[in-house]
Design a protein around this motif. Structure first.
Motif, PDB file in Angstrom:
ATOM      1  N   UNK A  66      -3.330   2.363  10.309  1.00  0.00           N
ATOM      2  CA  UNK A  66      -2.334   3.342  10.735  1.00  0.00           C
ATOM      3  C   UNK A  66      -1.531   3.919   9.581  1.00  0.00           C
ATOM      4  N   UNK A  67      -1.896   3.549   8.346  1.00  0.00           N
ATOM      5  CA  UNK A  67      -1.147   4.035   7.189  1.00  0.00           C
ATOM      6  C   UNK A  67      -1.337   5.540   7.000  1.00  0.00           C
ATOM      7  N   UNK A  68      -0.263   6.216   6.650  1.00  0.00           N
ATOM      8  CA  UNK A  68      -0.319   7.606   6.206  1.00  0.00           C
ATOM      9  C   UNK A  68       0.319   7.638   4.824  1.00  0.00           C
ATOM     10  N   UNK A  69      -0.505   7.801   3.801  1.00  0.00           N
ATOM     11  CA  UNK A  69      -0.011   7.802   2.429  1.00  0.00           C
ATOM     12  C   UNK A  69       0.261   9.245   2.011  1.00  0.00           C
ATOM     13  N   UNK A  70       1.517   9.524   1.706  1.00  0.00           N
ATOM     14  CA  UNK A  70       1.921  10.880   1.338  1.00  0.00           C
ATOM     15  C   UNK A  70       1.741  11.106  -0.166  1.00  0.00           C
ATOM     16  N   UNK A  71       1.788  12.391  -0.542  1.00  0.00           N
ATOM     17  CA  UNK A  71       1.870  12.823  -1.944  1.00  0.00           C
ATOM     18  C   UNK A  71       0.609  12.590  -2.768  1.00  0.00           C
ATOM     19  N   UNK A  72      -0.532  12.328  -2.136  1.00  0.00           N
ATOM     20  CA  UNK A  72      -1.746  12.172  -2.941  1.00  0.00           C
ATOM     21  C   UNK A  72      -2.125  13.519  -3.567  1.00  0.00           C
ATOM     22  N   UNK A  73      -2.681  13.498  -4.772  1.00  0.00           N
ATOM     23  CA  UNK A  73      -3.054  14.757  -5.433  1.00  0.00           C
ATOM     24  C   UNK A  73      -4.241  15.422  -4.735  1.00  0.00           C
ATOM     25  N   UNK A  96       0.846  -1.191   0.000  1.00  0.00           N
ATOM     26  CA  UNK A  96       0.000   0.000   0.000  1.00  0.00           C
ATOM     27  C   UNK A  96       0.884   1.245   0.000  1.00  0.00           C
ATOM     28  N   UNK A  97       0.429   2.268  -0.677  1.00  0.00           N
ATOM     29  CA  UNK A  97       1.197   3.507  -0.746  1.00  0.00           C
ATOM     30  C   UNK A  97       0.800   4.301  -1.962  1.00  0.00           C
ATOM     31  N   UNK A  98       1.502   5.421  -2.198  1.00  0.00           N
ATOM     32  CA  UNK A  98       1.113   6.306  -3.281  1.00  0.00           C
ATOM     33  C   UNK A  98       1.341   5.700  -4.663  1.00  0.00           C
ATOM     34  N   UNK A  99       2.328   4.820  -4.813  1.00  0.00           N
ATOM     35  CA  UNK A  99       2.538   4.184  -6.123  1.00  0.00           C
ATOM     36  C   UNK A  99       1.358   3.263  -6.454  1.00  0.00           C
TER      37      UNK A  99
END
Length: 492
Positions: A187-194, A30-33
């Protein structure tokens, strides 16, 4: 409203989108990619549908609730735009998403009413996709009601997996059955989302998520989860990117910003974070909310007092002036300690503008308790106050407390409080009459042509003659006439 129609993407996310388009399968982690891959897939599905219909697909995001929800909706809109949807301000759209609030019961009722009203549009467009997300969806009985009574809702998700919206969007576009994905914890914090910002020149920035306070009347910790703070370097990098994109004012957001940083591997206080934010060149103004009185430190007061960029406005919810009720509310301060805090704030910043939240009709509230609230309002002299009638939220300790107050008594107290708050607020607001203050110009005036509207550092609204090319600029304005809670002024 003067809107920014472009989606803001970080350079990192642009690179991820390019990489995602070369991948046949989504990344497992999981993540921004991973979300970039699903945005690309959603764009393919939307393009295919547009070819079938011979027109562009539209999307409408409707926001209920707080500034946190407003910021979440900017991200939702940004993802929808990158997926190929054109934004619509009307709910007569191909994709309608309600970002819900559940702090008070009437917020739930409003959502159900809006869902029912969509039937007119659904008859014209049977393939309309309707989605629900946000705090209200974290309540199990709400999700069951949606399943039972609103079977045409195609997508349901909560607060913990908002960062997976692109993935859930693809699932809903590919499925004939409703997609319901509500989790109790993530608890995920996904950075860089538009994100598609409401204004090109100011933006909210989440610094933390969730709440650990468990006030006895509040459902937020149950639907938003426990506190988790973003890394300072990620916050600073986001703000730097926003400033490079034209932002001059940021609002740092959290349920309790004063407890920021406690869960980080290398703890950082909120005061220390503010000092680093202030160093960012090109950033003109810093605001933040919400502050819990129990965690507002003397270090924070000192940072605010010596800052060139932090606005002279503080939202400091009191909820009640009765120490007895404050203990039952689990607020962890007394009337006396709150007043002492206000004294320290005003001593350090005499021109500080204070706003607050107040609840009327909390279970067991006596006339004496209510008069204590009236007394604290008179002593503090708030510039403005958000007054609320207590709303019973199932699952909170207060919901099962005895001595629920009658509607008649609540209405009488609410009216008395509102009258006093407005009287004091008008007096406080007028103290700047005749002064020249810097005003961030936000929008054209909706009632009178030729006027622009902006805000002072004290969060006061000012209307003055000007052109739309002033939007986003900070200009000096003489505040000529106080009219209740706003000013008429002129540029100097």
């Amino acid at each position: 409203m003067i809107r920014n129609t472009a989606v803001f993407e970080s350079e990192e996310f642009r690179q991820m989108l390019t990489l995602a388009q070369t991948m046949e399968e989504p990344p497992q982690q999981d993540g921004s990619l991973r979300q970039a891959w699903f945005i690309s897939r959603a764009h393919e599905l939307v393009s295919e549908k547009e070819k079938q219909l011979g027109r562009k697909l539209t999307a409408c995001v409707v926001t209920f609730g707080c500034q946190m929800n407003e910021r979440d909706s900017e991200k939702l809109r940004g993802i929808l735009r990158l997926a190929g949807y054109e934004e619509s301000e009307s709910e007569d759209a191909d994709f309608v998403l309600y970002n819900t609030c559940t702090v008070r019961e009437n917020a739930n009722v409003r959502v159900y009413g809006r869902l029912g009203a969509l039937s007119v549009y659904r008859r014209k467009n049977p393939e309309m996709v309707i989605g629900l997300c946000g705090c209200m969806m974290q309540e199990k009985d709400v999700v069951e009601k949606i399943r039972r009574d609103y079977r045409y809702v195609r997508l349901v998700f909560g607060t913990h997996n908002l960062h997976r919206f692109a993935e859930l969007l693809v699932a809903s576009l590919m499925s004939d059955s409703p997609v319901i994905d509500v989790v109790d914890k993530d608890d995920s914090i996904v950075e860089n989302l538009p994100a598609e910002r409401t204004y090109p020149f100011k933006s909210g920035v989440n610094i933390m998520f969730g709440c650990n306070n468990f006030c006895s009347y509040c459902i937020v910790p149950y639907v938003r989860g426990r506190e988790k703070s973003r890394e300072p370097k990620e916050i600073l990098r986001e703000i730097e990117q926003l400033v490079a994109d034209g932002v001059v004012e940021v609002m740092l957001l959290g349920q309790n910003v004063n407890s920021y940083g406690k869960g980080l591997s290398e703890p950082v206080t909120f005061a220390q974070l503010l000092q680093e934010v202030e160093k960012i060149e090109g950033l003109e103004r810093i605001r933040f909310m919400t502050s819990h009185p129990k965690d507002l430190s003397d270090d924070l007061i000192e940072v605010m007092a010596h800052s060139r960029k932090i606005c002279r406005h503080l939202h400091l919810p009191v909820q009640s002036g009765s120490s007895r009720l404050l203990k039952i509310m689990n607020r962890h301060y007394t009337k006396e300690s709150y007043l002492a805090l206000v004294d320290r704030l005003k001593a350090a910043m005499p021109d500080l503008s204070l706003s607050t939240d107040i609840i009327v009709g909390f279970p067991g509230e006596t006339e004496e308790d209510f008069l204590e609230t009236m007394d604290i309002v008179r002593q503090v002299e708030y510039d403005s106050a958000f007054t609320f009638i207590y709303s019973k939220r199932t699952g909170t300790p207060a919901a099962s407390m005895p001595d629920q107050i009658s509607e008649e008594v609540i209405k009488d107290r609410f009216d008395r409080l509102l009258k006093e708050v407005q009287r004091i607020g008008r007096q406080r607001s007028s103290r700047f009459e005749g002064q020249i203050l810097p005003v961030l110009v936000e929008d054209r005036n909706r009632q009178e042509a030729g006027l622009m509207t902006g805000r002072t550092p004290h969060n006061l609204v000012v209307h003055f003659p000007g052109d739309e090319d002033l939007a986003g600029k900070i200009v000096d304005v003489r505040l000529n006439e106080a009219r209740g809670f706003y000013y008429m002024g002129e540029r100097v």
